[in-house]
Motif scaffolding. Structure first.
Motif, PDB file in Angstrom:
ATOM      1  N   ARG A 162       0.831  -1.206   0.000  1.00  0.00           N
ATOM      2  CA  ARG A 162       0.000   0.000   0.000  1.00  0.00           C
ATOM      3  C   ARG A 162       0.870   1.263   0.000  1.00  0.00           C
ATOM      4  NH1 ARG A 162      -5.146  -0.660   2.451  1.00  0.00           N
ATOM      5  NH2 ARG A 162      -4.266  -1.847   4.162  1.00  0.00           N
ATOM      6  N   LEU A 163       1.963   1.206   0.753  1.00  0.00           N
ATOM      7  CA  LEU A 163       2.853   2.376   0.861  1.00  0.00           C
ATOM      8  C   LEU A 163       3.848   2.456  -0.296  1.00  0.00           C
ATOM      9  CD1 LEU A 163       3.571   1.965   4.680  1.00  0.00           C
ATOM     10  CD2 LEU A 163       2.426   3.943   3.661  1.00  0.00           C
ATOM     11  N   GLY A 164       3.890   1.402  -1.097  1.00  0.00           N
ATOM     12  CA  GLY A 164       4.808   1.393  -2.248  1.00  0.00           C
ATOM     13  C   GLY A 164       6.266   1.231  -1.846  1.00  0.00           C
ATOM     14  N   ILE A 165       6.497   0.512  -0.747  1.00  0.00           N
ATOM     15  CA  ILE A 165       7.889   0.282  -0.316  1.00  0.00           C
ATOM     16  C   ILE A 165       8.151  -1.230  -0.259  1.00  0.00           C
ATOM     17  CG2 ILE A 165       8.103   2.410   1.039  1.00  0.00           C
ATOM     18  CD1 ILE A 165       7.616   0.649   3.566  1.00  0.00           C
ATOM     19  N   THR A 166       9.438  -1.578  -0.267  1.00  0.00           N
ATOM     20  CA  THR A 166       9.784  -2.983  -0.069  1.00  0.00           C
ATOM     21  C   THR A 166       9.567  -3.299   1.409  1.00  0.00           C
ATOM     22  OG1 THR A 166      11.511  -2.644  -1.672  1.00  0.00           O
ATOM     23  CG2 THR A 166      11.672  -4.661  -0.349  1.00  0.00           C
ATOM     24  N   ARG A 167       8.944  -4.445   1.683  1.00  0.00           N
ATOM     25  CA  ARG A 167       8.740  -4.776   3.096  1.00  0.00           C
ATOM     26  C   ARG A 167      10.081  -4.942   3.807  1.00  0.00           C
ATOM     27  NH1 ARG A 167       9.328  -9.380   5.634  1.00  0.00           N
ATOM     28  NH2 ARG A 167       8.343 -10.885   4.245  1.00  0.00           N
ATOM     29  N   PRO A 168      10.236  -4.244   4.955  1.00  0.00           N
ATOM     30  CA  PRO A 168      11.490  -4.431   5.705  1.00  0.00           C
ATOM     31  C   PRO A 168      11.533  -5.816   6.320  1.00  0.00           C
ATOM     32  CG  PRO A 168       9.949  -3.087   6.955  1.00  0.00           C
ATOM     33  CD  PRO A 168       9.314  -3.317   5.622  1.00  0.00           C
ATOM     34  N   ARG A 169      12.706  -6.164   6.797  1.00  0.00           N
ATOM     35  CA  ARG A 169      12.824  -7.410   7.554  1.00  0.00           C
ATOM     36  C   ARG A 169      12.104  -7.203   8.885  1.00  0.00           C
ATOM     37  NH1 ARG A 169      15.526 -12.018   7.041  1.00  0.00           N
ATOM     38  NH2 ARG A 169      16.364 -12.933   8.946  1.00  0.00           N
ATOM     39  N   ILE A 170      11.274  -8.160   9.244  1.00  0.00           N
ATOM     40  CA  ILE A 170      10.507  -8.033  10.486  1.00  0.00           C
ATOM     41  C   ILE A 170      11.256  -8.787  11.588  1.00  0.00           C
ATOM     42  CG2 ILE A 170       8.283  -8.466  11.613  1.00  0.00           C
ATOM     43  CD1 ILE A 170       7.984  -6.580   9.258  1.00  0.00           C
ATOM     44  N   GLY A 171      11.309  -8.137  12.754  1.00  0.00           N
ATOM     45  CA  GLY A 171      11.952  -8.787  13.909  1.00  0.00           C
ATOM     46  C   GLY A 171      10.947  -8.995  15.030  1.00  0.00           C
ATOM     47  N   ILE A 172      11.186 -10.010  15.841  1.00  0.00           N
ATOM     48  CA  ILE A 172      10.372 -10.218  17.051  1.00  0.00           C
ATOM     49  C   ILE A 172      11.312 -10.466  18.236  1.00  0.00           C
ATOM     50  CG2 ILE A 172       8.270 -11.070  15.918  1.00  0.00           C
ATOM     51  CD1 ILE A 172       9.264 -13.952  16.633  1.00  0.00           C
ATOM     52  N   GLU A 173      10.779 -10.220  19.440  1.00  0.00           N
ATOM     53  CA  GLU A 173      11.596 -10.322  20.658  1.00  0.00           C
ATOM     54  C   GLU A 173      10.886 -11.123  21.746  1.00  0.00           C
ATOM     55  OE1 GLU A 173      13.360  -5.786  20.546  1.00  0.00           O
ATOM     56  OE2 GLU A 173      11.554  -6.262  21.664  1.00  0.00           O
ATOM     57  N   PRO A 174      10.679 -12.397  21.552  1.00  0.00           N
ATOM     58  CA  PRO A 174       9.997 -13.178  22.594  1.00  0.00           C
ATOM     59  C   PRO A 174      10.892 -13.414  23.812  1.00  0.00           C
ATOM     60  CG  PRO A 174      10.759 -14.608  20.826  1.00  0.00           C
ATOM     61  CD  PRO A 174      11.107 -13.213  20.407  1.00  0.00           C
ATOM     62  N   GLY A 175      10.307 -13.288  24.988  1.00  0.00           N
ATOM     63  CA  GLY A 175      11.028 -13.657  26.216  1.00  0.00           C
ATOM     64  C   GLY A 175      10.306 -14.828  26.836  1.00  0.00           C
ATOM     65  N   ARG A 176       9.125 -14.508  27.394  1.00  0.00           N
ATOM     66  CA  ARG A 176       8.299 -15.519  28.066  1.00  0.00           C
ATOM     67  C   ARG A 176       8.054 -16.755  27.199  1.00  0.00           C
ATOM     68  NH1 ARG A 176       4.513 -13.840  31.460  1.00  0.00           N
ATOM     69  NH2 ARG A 176       4.833 -11.763  30.615  1.00  0.00           N
ATOM     70  N   ALA A 177       7.736 -16.558  25.912  1.00  0.00           N
ATOM     71  CA  ALA A 177       7.362 -17.695  25.058  1.00  0.00           C
ATOM     72  C   ALA A 177       8.545 -18.641  24.842  1.00  0.00           C
ATOM     73  CB  ALA A 177       6.820 -17.190  23.724  1.00  0.00           C
ATOM     74  N   ILE A 178       9.753 -18.180  25.118  1.00  0.00           N
ATOM     75  CA  ILE A 178      10.906 -19.073  24.981  1.00  0.00           C
ATOM     76  C   ILE A 178      11.196 -19.817  26.277  1.00  0.00           C
ATOM     77  CG2 ILE A 178      13.439 -19.060  24.712  1.00  0.00           C
ATOM     78  CD1 ILE A 178      13.126 -17.230  22.347  1.00  0.00           C
ATOM     79  N   VAL A 179      11.030 -19.139  27.389  1.00  0.00           N
ATOM     80  CA  VAL A 179      11.589 -19.739  28.615  1.00  0.00           C
ATOM     81  C   VAL A 179      10.566 -20.117  29.687  1.00  0.00           C
ATOM     82  CG1 VAL A 179      12.101 -17.677  30.004  1.00  0.00           C
ATOM     83  CG2 VAL A 179      13.762 -19.527  29.883  1.00  0.00           C
TER      84      VAL A 179
END
Ligand SMILES: Cc1ncc(COP(=O)(O)O)c(C=O)c1O
Length: 423
Positions: free
Chosen positions: A269-286
């Motif tokens: 919609r914005l006419g840009i290349t999608r950036p790389r998306i990052g996530i930061e799970p804490g609880r869901a890992i440990v």
């Protein structure tokens, strides 16, 4: 586990063995469960082209960082203490991200010195202080920064772990973000590479993530248009873990797929290349890898309630008192009566430190072992020495083996910082 379990093991080791070897209270991390969670996130990251960073605030000890280092997952640190722990384990700087909403001069200097790969800037003063530090320092390479935007989204979670509402303290407001982008662009040694959001903890719905990523992408596009070398957008952590045995399990893959799909739509919609998306799970890992083990000290009836007082407290696990967290209790180690009675499990601190209210065997008594599940996240990392209780050890158990990865604090540890004038 059921409310009574004489055959349960943690990482292939009986709780009684663990309790006898290390004493109680005790935090046991089942390394099979931990490694499976790490592998699951690493695989999802690879499949969906996501950057996964573990939020170290959930639980950070050297032995855990060593395990993390062997994966493709990065690490989010938010203090010099967390950074020091990671460095002690030899975790590569370029895989680390510095967080925090009130970074000290020492923390900013560490970032300027290249001890982390990227810095997430929370506010204007911090931005100016970092810019000043890198401007003054010799031989400093540009510092890669992301701006944390508060998208103004009220996630459905406890107010104490909600971080994205307009009234929360975290990040730049949407009104202030464009000026912040300008300030980074005016700082020759700061390089704006991304936008960051984190809306809260223990979330089960995808909609708030989608809404927040849509807002963040618009800001990202504006920064790119102004010439910033943008490349990533971090959607935060907060992926929910329901500690009730009958509770819903989060369909993590569906949530992450929806997140990436929404980013694709918004980027188009914005006419840009999608950036790389990052996530930061804490609880869901440990969280699910951890079990707290306690000995029952006494059981008594008071008014209409039955209390089981255990040898832990708000000091080793403040979560129930802080925001009503649930940990499923299980009586262990012998055959208990079939009948249960509603029981308030309390710690032994001089506070109202109810840990949980649940049906437990009618014959539960002093000396019995009680396990509380889903205790890996924000327990040991939030533990204190309230009442001068020594912090419990953390034990790794897996494949029938076990080892302490932090030792139990001693009484001498408790007074190590006391300045004793008469010595
Ligand atoms: C910025 C940031 N990222 C990630 C997390 C991790 O959240 P969770 O442990 O709920 O995944 C937090 C938790 O407070 C946070 O503040």
């Amino acid at each position: 586990m059921q409310t009574k379990d004489s055959a349960a093991t943690i990482g292939g080791v009986t709780p009684e063995t663990l309790a006898r070897t290390y004493g109680t209270p005790l935090l046991v991390i089942d390394t099979t469960v931990l490694d499976a969670a790490l592998a699951r996130f690493a695989a999802l990251g690879a499949a969906l082209d996501l950057d996964v960073c573990y939020a170290g605030k959930a639980l950070l000890v050297v032995a855990l960082v060593e395990r993390l280092k062997a994966t493709t997952i990065g690490l989010d640190v938010c203090s010099l203490g967390e950074l020091f722990t990671a460095e002690r384990a030899g975790f590569p700087a370029e895989r680390m991200l510095l967080h925090g909403c009130g970074k000290t001069g020492d923390e900013l200097a560490a970032a300027a010195a290249g001890r982390v790969g990227r810095v997430v800037i929370d506010n204007r003063e911090e931005l100016e202080r970092l810019a000043a530090i890198v401007a003054l320092a010799d031989n400093v390479r540009p510092v890669d920064v992301l701006l944390r935007v508060n998208p103004g989204i009220e996630a459905h979670t406890h107010a104490y772990v909600r971080t994205g509402g307009e009234d929360s303290k975290f990040g730049f407001s949407r009104a202030g973000i464009d000026a912040a982008i300008g300030a980074v662009l005016d700082s020759p040694r700061l390089r704006l590479i991304g936008i960051h959001t984190h809306i809260g903890s223990n979330l089960f719905e995808v909609e708030p993530y989608e809404a927040s990523i849509a807002i963040a992408l618009k800001i990202y596009a504006r920064a790119a248009q102004r010439g910033a070398p943008m490349r990533e957008l971090i959607a935060g952590g907060g992926f929910g873990v329901d500690a009730h045995p009958s509770g819903d399990r989060l369909n993590l893959e569906a949530i992450l797929r929806a997140l990436v799909a929404r980013a694709d739509v918004e980027a188009a919609r914005l006419g840009i290349t999608r950036p790389r998306i990052g996530i930061e799970p804490g609880r869901a890992i440990v969280a699910e890898a951890g079990t707290s083990l306690y000995r029952v000290v006494t059981v008594k009836h008071q008014g209409s309630r039955r209390f089981a007082i255990v040898d832990g407290s708000i000091a080793d696990n403040p979560r129930p008192a802080l925001y009503g967290a649930y940990h499923h209790p299980v009586a262990l180690g012998r055959n208990f009566a079939a009948q249960n009675e509603e029981t308030t499990v309390c710690g032994r601190s001089c506070e109202n430190d109810e840990l949980v209210v649940a049906p437990l065997p009618v014959d539960l008594g002093a000396g019995d072992l009680l396990a509380m599940g889903t205790a890996g996240a924000y327990t040991y990392s939030m533990a204190s020495n309230y009442n001068r209780f020594p912090r419990p050890p953390v034990v790794f158990a897996g494949d029938g083996n076990h080892r302490a990865v932090t030792r139990r604090e001693s009484l001498a540890d408790l007074i190590r910082n006391d300045v004793v004038e008469y010595d």
